[in-house]
Design a protein around this motif. Sequence first.
Motif, PDB file in Angstrom:
ATOM      1  N   VAL A   9       0.852  -1.188   0.000  1.00 30.14           N
ATOM      2  CA  VAL A   9       0.000   0.000   0.000  1.00 30.14           C
ATOM      3  C   VAL A   9       0.888   1.239   0.000  1.00 30.14           C
ATOM      4  O   VAL A   9       1.691   1.430   0.918  1.00 30.14           O
ATOM      5  CB  VAL A   9      -0.928   0.026   1.234  1.00 30.14           C
ATOM      6  N   LEU A  10       0.770   2.062  -1.026  1.00 26.92           N
ATOM      7  CA  LEU A  10       1.513   3.320  -1.066  1.00 26.92           C
ATOM      8  C   LEU A  10       0.900   4.279  -0.051  1.00 26.92           C
ATOM      9  O   LEU A  10      -0.289   4.600  -0.125  1.00 26.92           O
ATOM     10  CB  LEU A  10       1.475   3.922  -2.465  1.00 26.92           C
ATOM     11  N   LEU A  11       1.712   4.707   0.909  1.00 27.38           N
ATOM     12  CA  LEU A  11       1.213   5.482   2.038  1.00 27.38           C
ATOM     13  C   LEU A  11       1.986   6.785   2.157  1.00 27.38           C
ATOM     14  O   LEU A  11       3.128   6.808   2.614  1.00 27.38           O
ATOM     15  CB  LEU A  11       1.343   4.669   3.331  1.00 27.38           C
ATOM     16  N   SER A  12       1.355   7.886   1.750  1.00 24.22           N
ATOM     17  CA  SER A  12       2.011   9.192   1.830  1.00 24.22           C
ATOM     18  C   SER A  12       1.808   9.855   3.178  1.00 24.22           C
ATOM     19  O   SER A  12       2.554  10.761   3.555  1.00 24.22           O
ATOM     20  CB  SER A  12       1.466  10.118   0.742  1.00 24.22           C
ATOM     21  N   GLY A  13       0.771   9.430   3.895  1.00 24.84           N
ATOM     22  CA  GLY A  13       0.386  10.102   5.124  1.00 24.84           C
ATOM     23  C   GLY A  13      -0.793  11.036   4.927  1.00 24.84           C
ATOM     24  O   GLY A  13      -1.277  11.649   5.869  1.00 24.84           O
ATOM     25  N   ALA A  33       3.073  -1.252   4.100  1.00 30.26           N
ATOM     26  CA  ALA A  33       3.064   0.141   3.666  1.00 30.26           C
ATOM     27  C   ALA A  33       4.408   0.541   3.076  1.00 30.26           C
ATOM     28  O   ALA A  33       5.465   0.092   3.538  1.00 30.26           O
ATOM     29  CB  ALA A  33       2.721   1.052   4.839  1.00 30.26           C
ATOM     30  N   LEU A  34       4.350   1.390   2.060  1.00 28.93           N
ATOM     31  CA  LEU A  34       5.554   1.909   1.412  1.00 28.93           C
ATOM     32  C   LEU A  34       5.425   3.419   1.282  1.00 28.93           C
ATOM     33  O   LEU A  34       4.501   3.926   0.641  1.00 28.93           O
ATOM     34  CB  LEU A  34       5.737   1.278   0.030  1.00 28.93           C
ATOM     35  N   SER A  35       6.330   4.131   1.937  1.00 24.80           N
ATOM     36  CA  SER A  35       6.371   5.596   1.877  1.00 24.80           C
ATOM     37  C   SER A  35       7.706   6.024   1.282  1.00 24.80           C
ATOM     38  O   SER A  35       8.627   5.215   1.151  1.00 24.80           O
ATOM     39  CB  SER A  35       6.199   6.195   3.275  1.00 24.80           C
ATOM     40  N   PHE A  36       7.799   7.321   0.946  1.00 26.36           N
ATOM     41  CA  PHE A  36       9.003   7.814   0.283  1.00 26.36           C
ATOM     42  C   PHE A  36       9.484   9.123   0.898  1.00 26.36           C
ATOM     43  O   PHE A  36       8.698  10.034   1.148  1.00 26.36           O
ATOM     44  CB  PHE A  36       8.739   8.054  -1.211  1.00 26.36           C
ATOM     45  N   ARG A  37      10.771   9.187   1.110  1.00 26.81           N
ATOM     46  CA  ARG A  37      11.445  10.466   1.340  1.00 26.81           C
ATOM     47  C   ARG A  37      12.120  10.779   0.010  1.00 26.81           C
ATOM     48  O   ARG A  37      13.179  10.254  -0.306  1.00 26.81           O
ATOM     49  CB  ARG A  37      12.449  10.357   2.492  1.00 26.81           C
ATOM     50  N   VAL A  52      -0.382   7.034  10.812  1.00 28.62           N
ATOM     51  CA  VAL A  52      -1.472   6.315  10.160  1.00 28.62           C
ATOM     52  C   VAL A  52      -1.189   4.810  10.140  1.00 28.62           C
ATOM     53  O   VAL A  52      -2.074   3.996  10.420  1.00 28.62           O
ATOM     54  CB  VAL A  52      -1.680   6.853   8.732  1.00 28.62           C
ATOM     55  N   ALA A  53       0.039   4.452   9.802  1.00 30.75           N
ATOM     56  CA  ALA A  53       0.400   3.029   9.758  1.00 30.75           C
ATOM     57  C   ALA A  53       0.213   2.377  11.118  1.00 30.75           C
ATOM     58  O   ALA A  53      -0.289   1.244  11.220  1.00 30.75           O
ATOM     59  CB  ALA A  53       1.845   2.883   9.289  1.00 30.75           C
ATOM     60  N   GLU A  54       0.591   3.081  12.160  1.00 29.56           N
ATOM     61  CA  GLU A  54       0.445   2.538  13.515  1.00 29.56           C
ATOM     62  C   GLU A  54      -1.025   2.431  13.909  1.00 29.56           C
ATOM     63  O   GLU A  54      -1.446   1.442  14.523  1.00 29.56           O
ATOM     64  CB  GLU A  54       1.191   3.419  14.512  1.00 29.56           C
TER      65      GLU A  54
END
Length: 236
Positions: A9-13, A33-37, A52-54
Amino acid sequence: MNEKRKAVVLLSGGLDSATVLAIARAEGYEPHALSFRYGQRHDVELQAAKRVAEAIGVDGHVIAEIDLRVFGGSALTADIDVPHYESADEVGSGEAPITYVPARNTVFLSFALAYAETLGASDIFIGVSAVDYSGYPDCRPEFIEAFQNLARVATKAAVDGTMDLRVHAPLIELSKAQTIQRGLDLGVDYSLTHSCYDPSPEGRACGTCDSCLLRGRGFAELGLTDPALAAPTRLS
């Protein structure tokens, strides 16, 4: 007992990705979840992604480090002012605004594909919408379909027949209000999320960028106030 299927799941917040994570969880997937810096001008959205992930629950959360600043071309990755508007009616003229990051969703989905193949997952979730959006070309159904077709010939797992990848975009035909209602029905706490493109140094949403205005209009259509504007700043 049937084993849960893994999904990336792409997770930007942000609001949309939080909703999609809740949908994946509700549909019985084991979400990773996969997020990006990626060189974005503020880190507050990654702090939101962690919250959100938590809160919703994931079976893993990876934050990938890439740097799209080397290309520039966007107010989110270069020294370019984020545009502000009087109302949401001014947003979405059909042309991609300066907050569009060139090929960002293509890059993100490519990373998600690699992660999915590593996990042995055949499902990727992304929170794009073609209804209430700002004119981004990589939020359209034809883009999602094209990437899915690419994914099915781009990986060893697909060629071997062990992966039949599906890109889920459950919000793509929903308005922002419909998305928010779907999330509320699933218990999403939107005060944990962050969508603003131009937050204050303390992380408070500006309320006048295109993302803030479209989000705010969605809450208003439901007779609600956006908690990002009503709640105290959350930096952790």
